[in-house]
Design an enzyme around this catalytic site. Structure first.
Site, mmCIF file in Angstrom:
data_model
loop_
_atom_site.group_PDB
_atom_site.id
_atom_site.type_symbol
_atom_site.label_atom_id
_atom_site.label_comp_id
_atom_site.label_asym_id
_atom_site.label_seq_id
_atom_site.Cartn_x
_atom_site.Cartn_y
_atom_site.Cartn_z
ATOM 1 N N GLU A 137 42.091 -60.016 40.642
ATOM 2 C CA GLU A 137 42.842 -59.423 41.746
ATOM 3 C C GLU A 137 42.059 -59.463 43.049
ATOM 4 O OE1 GLU A 137 45.643 -58.426 43.749
ATOM 5 O OE2 GLU A 137 46.203 -57.782 41.722
ATOM 6 N N GLU A 198 30.122 -63.617 59.518
ATOM 7 C CA GLU A 198 28.775 -64.016 59.133
ATOM 8 C C GLU A 198 28.079 -64.666 60.328
ATOM 9 O OE1 GLU A 198 27.529 -63.347 56.229
ATOM 10 O OE2 GLU A 198 29.358 -62.668 55.242
ATOM 11 N N LYS A 213 42.420 -68.965 49.284
ATOM 12 C CA LYS A 213 43.307 -67.932 48.734
ATOM 13 C C LYS A 213 44.704 -68.490 48.488
ATOM 14 C CE LYS A 213 40.567 -64.409 51.029
ATOM 15 N NZ LYS A 213 40.425 -63.514 52.193
#
Length: 330
Positions: A137, A198, A213
């Site tokens: 998940e 980052e 994703k």
């Protein structure tokens, strides 16, 4: 039923899991842990608070002579919780850890996008053959339970399409450019300073993270077999203040939107001009997703797509689902 877990990775997500375990009695005992430089195995359980203190004080979670592969191969656990950093190119070493755990007949919960994006079908078959669960998940949209919804809660529905804001770093940058008139560089620098981006933000701003994703969603929900190269990707790194300003003049704004339309084999990620009142216009580092179904209609989800405790929430949900399912002998 007390569930034994081994935790691989004590970065932000791992620490979030340990913090949650220290706060709540979830019927879970930690019998193994490893980071990139050390590890610990204890059949009687490792106290999460003591582990967090040791990590903060020494930078290590255990003995430097104990490696992650030692924990994966020999610790007494029911569930391997794999939350090490993602390698989108090879999926390693996480994929090997997951395969080893499955070969031992243990369940796996992971937040690691690499193995799921690259080897989902192979890993799912191995888990099915072993009679155990592979749950992930936390690989998509952080705390939003989108995979659980698509896999379980919408049974009987045909899901025609999915649209979403799937990267909090990009959404934060776009929000700041629109609301404060910042340049792309100014907004990016601010995102870095706040820890949203980052030092090398390429993975986020070029759309790679959000596109991975989409791969996970397409392959696990619609049983496709696509890779990153099948996604039409445009990031936000070339977006100008002028483009944002022109959108704002039309009572609109720009968001980085991922799309999956299975019937058209359409997998796309790109900056899109959308009206300010649109449900996908969320602010800051939030994520948002619209699912278009035949029976339930359009469903809208929004929430934190990243963060230590937020991602830990998704991981713990998977762990407890395994505990509850197998406690009944199912």
């Amino acid at each position: 039923m007390t569930l034994r877990i081994a935790l691989i990775g004590t970065g932000a997500v791992g620490r979030g899991i340990l913090e949650a375990l220290s706060r709540k009695d979830l019927g879970v005992i930690l019998t193994g842990v490893a980071d990139s430089r050390s590890g610990d195995i204890c059949e009687d359980g490792i106290p999460p608070l003591s582990l967090l203190k040791r990590k903060k004080e020494t930078g290590l979670c255990g003995d430097p002579s104990v490696k992650a592969e030692d924990v994966v191969k020999t610790a007494p656990y029911d569930v391997l919780v794999e939350v090490s950093p993602t390698d989108a190119g090879t999926g390693e070493p996480a994929t090997s850890y997951i395969r080893t755990a499955l070969s031992r007949g243990c369940h796996v919960v992971t937040s690691n996008k690499g193995p799921i994006a690259l080897y989902y079908h192979e890993l799912k078959k191995q888990a099915d053959d072993a009679g155990v669960s592979l749950r992930f998940e936390a690989t998509v949209a952080g705390a939003i339970p989108i995979l659980h919804t698509l896999h379980e809660s919408l049974g009987g529905n045909e899901v025609h399409a999915l649209y979403g804001v799937l990267n909090g770093t990009c959404n934060y940058i776009l929000t700041r450019m629109a609301e404060e008139g910042l340049s792309y560089k100014q907004a990016l620098d601010e995102a870095r300073a706040l820890g949203y981006a980052e030092a090398d933000p390429t993975y986020d701003v070029k759309g790679i993270d959000a596109a991975i994703k989409l791969v996970i969603l397409a392959n696990t929900v619609w049983n496709r077999d696509i890779t990153l190269s099948d996604i039409d990707i445009t990031g936000i790194d070339l977006l100008t203040e002028e483009a944002i300003r022109l959108a704002e003049e039309q009572d609109a704004t720009i968001r980085l939107i991922g799309e999956i339309i299975p019937a058209k084999n359409l997998y796309r990620l790109s900056p899109r001009i959308i009206q300010r009142q649109h449900p996908l216009v969320v602010h800051g580092s939030l994520n948002a997703i619209i699912i278009r179904t035949d029976l339930a209609g359009d469903l809208v989800f929004s929430g934190k797509g990243a963060g230590s405790l937020e991602t830990a929430s998704a991981v713990l949900g998977d762990i407890l689902s395994i505990r509850d399912r197998y406690a009944g002998g199912n």
